[in-house]
Motif scaffolding. Sequence first.
Motif, mmCIF file in Angstrom:
data_model
loop_
_atom_site.group_PDB
_atom_site.id
_atom_site.type_symbol
_atom_site.label_atom_id
_atom_site.label_comp_id
_atom_site.label_asym_id
_atom_site.label_seq_id
_atom_site.Cartn_x
_atom_site.Cartn_y
_atom_site.Cartn_z
ATOM 1 N N THR A 137 -7.331 5.760 2.902
ATOM 2 C CA THR A 137 -8.031 4.872 3.824
ATOM 3 C C THR A 137 -8.338 5.593 5.133
ATOM 4 O O THR A 137 -9.462 5.525 5.638
ATOM 5 N N GLN A 184 -2.432 5.771 -0.710
ATOM 6 C CA GLN A 184 -3.525 4.833 -0.447
ATOM 7 C C GLN A 184 -3.821 4.755 1.042
ATOM 8 O O GLN A 184 -4.978 4.685 1.458
ATOM 9 N N SER A 185 -2.771 4.767 1.833
ATOM 10 C CA SER A 185 -2.934 4.729 3.278
ATOM 11 C C SER A 185 -3.658 5.984 3.768
ATOM 12 O O SER A 185 -4.549 5.914 4.621
ATOM 13 N N GLU A 222 0.845 -1.181 0.000
ATOM 14 C CA GLU A 222 0.000 0.000 0.000
ATOM 15 C C GLU A 222 0.883 1.233 0.000
ATOM 16 O O GLU A 222 1.803 1.357 0.802
#
Length: 99
Positions: A33, A29-30, A25
């Motif tokens: 999220t 992307q982290s 990831e």
Amino acid sequence: MKKLLATLALALIAPVMLAPAAMAETAQQSKMTTCNKDAAGKKGDERKAFMKECLSNKPAAPAAPVTQQDKMKSCNKDATGKKGDDRKAFMKECLKKDK
């Protein structure tokens, strides 16, 4: 025949080599999220504005390390009114602490 074997070998090896990269990831992307979790319950323009702000935020800069001189100033200030062995013991403990 050699082309067929080479293609077959590549077909078997390529997914194994690409799998870790595909599974890792990225920081973006982290962040996405995390922002999605924080946006729970928000809808429409409110959510859109929140996500824009959340995703554009830069990570906080790490705090500057506290120097020994800074510790000494702080401990001296806190030791006001103490004298002798009491002050000495206080300063010793105070300077040991991570602030």
